[in-house]
Write an enzyme that holds these catalytic residues in place. Structure first.
Site, PDB file in Angstrom:
ATOM      1  N   HIS A  14       0.477  -4.266  -7.033  1.00 58.44           N
ATOM      2  CA  HIS A  14       0.234  -4.079  -5.606  1.00 58.44           C
ATOM      3  C   HIS A  14      -0.875  -3.063  -5.419  1.00 58.44           C
ATOM      4  O   HIS A  14      -1.209  -2.289  -6.314  1.00 58.44           O
ATOM      5  CB  HIS A  14       1.504  -3.632  -4.874  1.00 58.44           C
ATOM      6  CG  HIS A  14       1.912  -2.215  -5.163  1.00 58.44           C
ATOM      7  ND1 HIS A  14       1.447  -1.154  -4.436  1.00 58.44           N
ATOM      8  CD2 HIS A  14       2.733  -1.697  -6.106  1.00 58.44           C
ATOM      9  CE1 HIS A  14       1.966  -0.033  -4.909  1.00 58.44           C
ATOM     10  NE2 HIS A  14       2.750  -0.340  -5.938  1.00 58.44           N
ATOM     11  N   CYS A  15      -1.489  -3.125  -4.245  1.00 55.96           N
ATOM     12  CA  CYS A  15      -2.447  -2.094  -3.851  1.00 55.96           C
ATOM     13  C   CYS A  15      -1.860  -1.429  -2.612  1.00 55.96           C
ATOM     14  O   CYS A  15      -0.652  -1.476  -2.407  1.00 55.96           O
ATOM     15  CB  CYS A  15      -3.823  -2.709  -3.593  1.00 55.96           C
ATOM     16  SG  CYS A  15      -3.861  -3.869  -2.224  1.00 55.96           S
ATOM     17  N   ALA A  16      -2.676  -0.853  -1.768  1.00 58.50           N
ATOM     18  CA  ALA A  16      -2.169  -0.119  -0.617  1.00 58.50           C
ATOM     19  C   ALA A  16      -1.459  -1.015   0.398  1.00 58.50           C
ATOM     20  O   ALA A  16      -0.504  -0.590   1.042  1.00 58.50           O
ATOM     21  CB  ALA A  16      -3.313   0.619   0.066  1.00 58.50           C
TER      22      ALA A  16
END
Length: 137
Positions: free
Chosen positions: A28-30
């Protein structure tokens, strides 16, 4: 908008992308839950169902990844998926062949190089315009 528990949202997303056996890797990212899938057709068929889930903003299929845009609470959903399934936090499985197009890989590198420079280029263009405007007066 009714707030859905992140555990329930994670389970629904997992089922709609084909279950944990269809997920090669997950990160995941932000704001996005990023998955590499064994069978992308399964998830693509359910794309509109995933987008209709409460808590999901949109779905993007890009660079060989199936990305579910959730927003700032994506780390919670990711952690619960990892804790409640046999998925692990590996960034990428080295034994799985990467099926991304070489052109997309090159464009990703070029974008990675020039993205940090965009504000500088835009600012210099505005400054140049102001200088030309000041000289013409």
């Amino acid at each position: 908008m009714r707030k859905m528990s992140s555990n329930n949202l994670g389970k629904r997303i997992l089922n709609l992308v084909g279950g944990e056996n269809n997920i090669v890797s997950i990160t995941h990212c932000a704001t996005r839950l990023r998955m590499r899938l064994s069978n992308t057709k399964l998830a693509s068929e359910n794309k509109s169902k995933i987008e209709d889930l409460n808590g999901v903003i949109s779905v993007v299929e890009k660079a060989g990844q199936f990305q579910v845009v959730i927003g700032p609470n994506v780390p919670t959903i990711y952690d619960e998926l990892i804790d409640n399934t046999s998925l692990n936090k590996q960034i990428e499985n080295e034994n799985v062949s990467d099926n991304t197009n070489w052109f997309l890989k090159v464009m990703d590198v070029v974008a990675g190089i020039f993205t940090p420079l965009l504000p500088l280029l835009a600012g210099s263009g505005v400054f140049r315009g102001l200088v030309l405007l000041a000289n013409s007066i």
